[in-house]
Design a protein around this motif. Sequence first.
Motif, mmCIF file in Angstrom:
data_model
loop_
_atom_site.group_PDB
_atom_site.id
_atom_site.type_symbol
_atom_site.label_atom_id
_atom_site.label_comp_id
_atom_site.label_asym_id
_atom_site.label_seq_id
_atom_site.Cartn_x
_atom_site.Cartn_y
_atom_site.Cartn_z
ATOM 1 N N TYR A 18 60.696 -70.792 -97.198
ATOM 2 C CA TYR A 18 59.621 -70.895 -96.199
ATOM 3 C C TYR A 18 60.004 -71.887 -95.101
ATOM 4 C CZ TYR A 18 56.705 -68.289 -99.445
ATOM 5 O OH TYR A 18 56.209 -67.317 -100.270
ATOM 6 N N SER A 22 60.647 -70.962 -91.191
ATOM 7 C CA SER A 22 59.989 -71.711 -90.125
ATOM 8 C C SER A 22 61.002 -72.178 -89.076
ATOM 9 C CB SER A 22 59.253 -72.917 -90.719
ATOM 10 O OG SER A 22 58.731 -73.728 -89.696
ATOM 11 N N SER A 116 40.336 -71.580 -90.964
ATOM 12 C CA SER A 116 41.389 -72.584 -90.838
ATOM 13 C C SER A 116 40.801 -73.909 -90.376
ATOM 14 C CB SER A 116 42.438 -72.100 -89.825
ATOM 15 O OG SER A 116 43.240 -73.176 -89.404
ATOM 16 N N GLU A 118 42.433 -76.535 -89.486
ATOM 17 C CA GLU A 118 43.181 -77.023 -88.318
ATOM 18 C C GLU A 118 42.648 -76.378 -87.035
ATOM 19 O OE1 GLU A 118 44.568 -75.765 -91.000
ATOM 20 O OE2 GLU A 118 45.676 -77.419 -91.929
ATOM 21 N N ARG A 173 54.581 -71.902 -90.850
ATOM 22 C CA ARG A 173 54.145 -73.222 -90.386
ATOM 23 C C ARG A 173 55.067 -73.667 -89.244
ATOM 24 N NH1 ARG A 173 50.594 -76.380 -92.771
ATOM 25 N NH2 ARG A 173 50.752 -75.241 -94.727
ATOM 26 N N LYS A 175 55.507 -76.183 -85.406
ATOM 27 C CA LYS A 175 55.086 -77.348 -84.627
ATOM 28 C C LYS A 175 54.939 -76.930 -83.173
ATOM 29 C CE LYS A 175 56.391 -81.484 -85.623
ATOM 30 N NZ LYS A 175 57.159 -82.728 -85.837
ATOM 31 N N THR A 182 51.342 -79.728 -85.947
ATOM 32 C CA THR A 182 51.746 -78.659 -86.856
ATOM 33 C C THR A 182 50.585 -77.678 -87.033
ATOM 34 O OG1 THR A 182 53.236 -80.156 -88.032
ATOM 35 C CG2 THR A 182 52.574 -78.150 -89.180
ATOM 36 N N CYS A 184 49.540 -73.364 -88.501
ATOM 37 C CA CYS A 184 49.956 -72.160 -89.217
ATOM 38 C C CYS A 184 49.815 -70.950 -88.290
ATOM 39 C CB CYS A 184 49.111 -71.944 -90.467
ATOM 40 S SG CYS A 184 49.328 -73.224 -91.722
#
Length: 214
Positions: A18, A22, A116, A118, A173, A175, A182, A184
């Motif tokens: 993963y 990314s 989410s 975030e 994930r 940035k 960060t 998703c």
Amino acid sequence: MKFYQEITLIRNADIDQYFLLSKTFHQIHLGLVEIQNEQKQAPIGLSFPEYKMGENFGALGSKLRLFAPDEAMLTRFDANKWLARLSDYVHCTSIRPVPGKINCYAIYQRKQPKTSKERLARRYAKRHNMDYEAALNCKVELSVKPEAGAECGKTLMSYSQMPHQTIATPFIRLKSLSSGNTFCLWIKKSEVESSNDGLFTTYGLSTTATVPEF
């Protein structure tokens, strides 16, 4: 889409797949940002040939494909240049024509789940003109379901304290290039019978443009 390149993540006992996906996706995103037009759209689309969607979780797999309407576009993009720092961990094929026989067409698009924490915190920060971290940790009145089967109720808590809610759609994930935060990137796949030309985001995704599946 007439030509493609396939990128395979090489299994490595020391590196999480993963994490490697990314990093690989991030490099492709940087390349697409370089060739985006004024509308921030790119002529190259992505697919995930090992994409799987289960009842409780999904997976993007260990392969990526880059698609373009002509060979010159993929040559100009130069995937190997963008993946040079990962050359020990990924394998990138030469540019190839799309096979004459394909299974179907697919749309890979960004999905933004409403659950989410975030995303909710980012929206709250924007609405109230405050820092993301402050929005993530400040106390607000939220609707939550404390236990399975229980009814939703209002309670005072921070977004960072929200109970984890499973989202089956697979994600990467990343940035943010602008904020450094960060986040998703959830990716939804829809299979369709006919192709539809168009441009893609700098993540290689689209809500309408298709890529071939084979």
